[in-house]
Design an enzyme around this catalytic site. Structure first.
Site, short mmCIF file in Angstrom:
data_model
loop_
_atom_site.label_atom_id
_atom_site.label_comp_id
_atom_site.label_asym_id
_atom_site.label_seq_id
_atom_site.Cartn_x
_atom_site.Cartn_y
_atom_site.Cartn_z
N SER A 45 133.55 -47.50 11.32
CA SER A 45 132.67 -47.68 10.17
C SER A 45 131.97 -49.04 10.25
O SER A 45 131.29 -49.33 11.21
CB SER A 45 133.47 -47.50 8.88
N ASP A 197 133.09 -40.36 8.77
CA ASP A 197 133.72 -41.67 8.96
C ASP A 197 134.97 -41.58 9.83
O ASP A 197 135.85 -40.74 9.62
CB ASP A 197 134.09 -42.24 7.58
#
Length: 340
Positions: A45, A197
């Site tokens: 991320s 993610d």
């Protein structure tokens, strides 16, 4: 392990929205220390963005260029946020450096995200971060030129499996796949597969920098607090804690396995010449970041990002002062106390 007079380290960078600016500060201080050499980076991320920028910067012009590129990226994030209706109010700033509890726009955005998908709210799939990372990082250079190892992870939406992108596979889409928060962005397609993610499977995964061999020292820059001061009661804080627990679980499992393997090596039950005995180090601001709530991860105001950056610089400075001598010799983090 040293090269010349420098100690080699591998960096493992967690994700956490705008809290990634803390990592910006940590990296800035580490890159300014000419006693260190970054051998590899793995990130998820926001950690994936920081990792890709540093890797490309080191290739392009060494630590100084990596620091300049980090500055350009995070200042670009702050510039984009000035155009957002979601802003901390003066009342917010009275109570917290980053929370936006009193922001009507934040509360409205939070409600909308729980009622409508990003496919409905953003059918054109515009993402300013994608454009910014492409502007800052030369991905063709990153894929082909000699430099530190780089690993970025994402979660396959359909299979639930972890995908680790290596440097030779790196692209803006790969980085954005790692940073694709499902309630905010449409799933990112890479090579016909769709990703969310990477934190759901590894935040960050440690195994890529172990399997590659090389230096034994792994420095984890941790954004997601393991401990929090009180039980969450607000729905937003409950959801945020659920996500934090999920995002930390894979790291804690890997720490348990690293401890298990280390014990076997130390007992002579595993040969040292076939297994890497890892030294684990961590830099965090657990108390400060635990005091911030979910809204702060969406707060990219320049003041807050610089607050986090300075906190990161301070914590990296403290780490180097206290534990530099441990690098290459031993772990400076007690895995049992910290993670288990």
């Amino acid at each position: 392990m040293t090269q010349g007079n420098r100690k080699r380290i591998k960096l493992a960078l967690q994700g956490g929205g705008s809290h990634g600016a803390f990592t910006w500060g940590v990296l800035d201080r580490l890159l300014a220390d000419d006693r260190l050499e970054v051998e590899a980076l793995v990130g998820t991320s926001a950690g994936a963005m920081n990792a890709a920028i540093v890797a490309d910067g080191l290739i392009a012009g060494g630590p100084a260029e990596a620091r300049r590129m980090l500055d350009a990226f995070w200042e670009g994030v702050a510039d984009m946020f000035t155009l957002s209706p979601v802003q901390p109010t003066p009342i917010d700033l009275m109570f917290s450096p980053g929370n936006m509890d009193f922001s009507p726009a934040w509360r409205m955005a939070d409600v909308l995200m729980r009622q409508f998908s990003p496919y409905e709210l953003n059918p054109g799939n515009r993402n300013g971060l994608h454009e910014l990372i492409e502007k800052v990082v030369d991905f063709a250079r990153l894929r082909s030129a000699p430099g530190p190892a780089l690993f970025v992870c994402a979660t396959n939406v359909l299979t639930g499996r972890l995908r680790v992108f290596e440097r030779s596979e790196m692209s803006a889409n790969a980085v954005m796949a790692s940073a694709c928060v499902p309630l905010l962005f449409q799933a990112v397609e890479v090579e016909g597969q769709h990703y969310w993610d990477g934190g759901y499977c590894g935040n960050p995964p440690i195994f890529p920098v172990i399997y590659m061999g090389g230096a034994p020292d792994i420095l984890i820059v941790q954004l997601n607090p393991i401990n929090i001061p009180e039980v969450p009661r607000d729905i937003r804080d409950i959801v945020d804690r659920m996500n934090t627990l999920a995002f930390n679980s894979s790291l804690m499992r890997e720490m348990r396995m690293i401890r298990f393997v280390t014990d076997l090596i130390d007992k002579g039950e595993l040969p040292k010449d076939r297994h890497l005995r890892c030294f684990i180090h961590t830099i965090d601001a657990e108390e400060e970041l635990a005091s911030l709530n979910a809204s702060s991860k969406m707060n990219a105001s320049r003041g807050f990002l610089h607050h986090l950056r300075e906190l990161g610089v301070q914590r990296a400075e403290q780490f180097l002062a206290a534990h530099f001598d441990a690098i290459g010799e031993r772990s400076s983090t007690d895995i049992v106390h910290k993670f288990l």
